[in-house]
Design a protein around this motif. Structure first.
Motif, PDB file in Angstrom:
ATOM      1  N   LEU A  77       0.834  -1.204   0.000  1.00 11.01           N
ATOM      2  CA  LEU A  77       0.000   0.000   0.000  1.00 11.01           C
ATOM      3  C   LEU A  77       0.872   1.259   0.000  1.00 11.01           C
ATOM      4  O   LEU A  77       0.592   2.217  -0.732  1.00 11.01           O
ATOM      5  N   ASN A  78       1.930   1.267   0.822  1.00 11.11           N
ATOM      6  CA  ASN A  78       2.828   2.422   0.868  1.00 11.11           C
ATOM      7  C   ASN A  78       3.461   2.686  -0.495  1.00 11.11           C
ATOM      8  O   ASN A  78       3.585   3.837  -0.927  1.00 11.11           O
ATOM      9  N   LEU A  81       0.892   4.270  -2.776  1.00 11.15           N
ATOM     10  CA  LEU A  81       0.624   5.671  -2.444  1.00 11.15           C
ATOM     11  C   LEU A  81       1.766   6.590  -2.875  1.00 11.15           C
ATOM     12  O   LEU A  81       1.544   7.767  -3.162  1.00 11.15           O
ATOM     13  N   LYS A  82       2.977   6.051  -2.906  1.00 11.65           N
ATOM     14  CA  LYS A  82       4.129   6.850  -3.333  1.00 11.65           C
ATOM     15  C   LYS A  82       4.208   6.961  -4.855  1.00 11.65           C
ATOM     16  O   LYS A  82       4.921   7.821  -5.376  1.00 11.65           O
ATOM     17  N   ARG A  84       2.872   8.161  -8.117  1.00 11.13           N
ATOM     18  CA  ARG A  84       1.944   9.198  -8.564  1.00 11.13           C
ATOM     19  C   ARG A  84       1.032   8.720  -9.685  1.00 11.13           C
ATOM     20  O   ARG A  84       0.026   9.360  -9.991  1.00 11.13           O
ATOM     21  N   SER A  86      -0.497   5.755  -9.618  1.00  6.44           N
ATOM     22  CA  SER A  86      -1.477   4.794  -9.104  1.00  6.44           C
ATOM     23  C   SER A  86      -2.865   5.424  -9.040  1.00  6.44           C
ATOM     24  O   SER A  86      -3.014   6.624  -8.816  1.00  6.44           O
ATOM     25  N   ALA A  88      -6.999   5.590  -7.625  1.00  8.32           N
ATOM     26  CA  ALA A  88      -7.743   5.437  -6.375  1.00  8.32           C
ATOM     27  C   ALA A  88      -8.286   4.015  -6.249  1.00  8.32           C
ATOM     28  O   ALA A  88      -8.341   3.443  -5.156  1.00  8.32           O
ATOM     29  N   ALA A  91      -5.485   1.696  -5.126  1.00  6.22           N
ATOM     30  CA  ALA A  91      -5.168   1.924  -3.717  1.00  6.22           C
ATOM     31  C   ALA A  91      -6.267   1.341  -2.822  1.00  6.22           C
ATOM     32  O   ALA A  91      -5.983   0.737  -1.785  1.00  6.22           O
ATOM     33  N   SER A 160       6.796   3.126   7.262  1.00  9.05           N
ATOM     34  CA  SER A 160       6.411   4.310   6.477  1.00  9.05           C
ATOM     35  C   SER A 160       7.432   4.618   5.390  1.00  9.05           C
ATOM     36  O   SER A 160       7.114   5.286   4.402  1.00  9.05           O
TER      37      SER A 160
END
Length: 284
Positions: A77-78, A81-82, A84, A86, A88, A91, A160
């Motif tokens: 998931l991280n 999210l990193k 750009r 991807s 919605a 995610a 993180s």
């Protein structure tokens, strides 16, 4: 009984949020640590102790792959999210996988708490609840909760960054785990405080400064030399404890991959020089 205590401590170290456990305890379930702290008053039989050991050992064995699955889904998931690019939808789908993995741990821990409760006779259960009413912390729960909370925050800080702990982190983590297993919570708490201090994880809140690698000398751009320098850095990087420094190394690694893809040996050399100097400055 020492084996029982170690198993109880290991169970409470699972990844389930403490708030969820507290809600269940308020409903009448018993914290495993409570049973240990009042075992003399409850007069547990050898058979009961044996059953508790077996149940908690089994729970520990089942928890390990489930926790690993949670870590992998968090990492995925991280990374999404990193990225750009991807969507919605992607995610959200990955979040569903993470929640499903976390749900499996919740199911396991709830089943284990109920199994622990059912080992006691009705009289023992009533006495245990009287000794420690629902919602009240057990004698050792305060320290145990602090250790768990600190470990959770540190683990979340590492995750993180989207990476696995370095070998140095793993070594110190295993040392702390060993203290927990032996019931030395105060010593584990002190060692964890040292690790948190050395990790500087609170500094991760500061904004990341973009590095201008052009300011650094490239050194030799011979491909074999560059490869050897990179391999030395990989080894040295495993000794890093500081999370802000790790984040800097990740920034350098990203730039390194871009320069490598562009076959820009000079830029690769400058990035390696930056990383070497940063590690040297921090005692690496």
């Amino acid at each position: 009984m020492k084996t029982l205590l170690c198993s109880l401590l290991l169970l409470t170290a699972c990844a389930l949020p403490a708030a969820q456990v507290e809600e269940w305890l308020k409903s009448g379930l018993l914290h495993p640590d409570l049973i240990t702290s009042v075992r003399d008053q409850l007069a547990l039989t050898e058979e009961q102790q044996s059953k508790l050991n077996a149940q908690l050992s089994e729970a520990r064995a089942q928890a390990e792959p489930l926790e690993q699955a949670v870590k992998e889904q968090k990492k995925a998931l991280n990374q999404l999210l990193k990225d750009r690019t991807s969507t919605a939808e992607a995610a959200a789908a990955q979040l569903s996988k993470l929640l499903e993995a976390e749900g499996a741990i919740k199911q396991l821990q709830l089943r284990t708490l109920i199994a622990v409760r059912d080992v006691l006779t009705p009289e023992q259960l009533a006495k245990a609840q009287k000794l420690n009413p629902p919602g009240q912390p057990s004698p050792r729960a305060g320290l145990e909760a602090r250790v768990d909370e600190k470990a959770h925050k540190l683990r979340a800080a590492v995750e993180s960054l989207g990476i696995s702990p370095t070998e140095a982190m793993k070594y110190r983590g295993e040392e702390i785990e060993g203290l927990i297993k032996s019931g030395q919570l105060a010593e584990a708490d002190a060692k964890l405080d040292e690790l948190i201090k050395d990790s500087h994880f609170k500094e991760l809140d500061a904004e990341v400064e973009k590095v201008d690698f052009s300011k650094f000398e490239p050194g030799s751009t011979d491909l074999e030399t560059l490869r050897e320098r990179f391999e030395r850095l990989q080894v040295a990087g495993q000794a890093i404890i500081s999370l802000p420094l790790l984040r800097e190394m990740l920034q350098a690694k990203s730039a390194f991959e871009e320069a490598k893809e562009a076959q820009d040996a000079e830029k690769v050399g400058r990035i390696l020089t930056y990383a070497e100097e940063r590690l040297k400055k921090n005692g690496g």
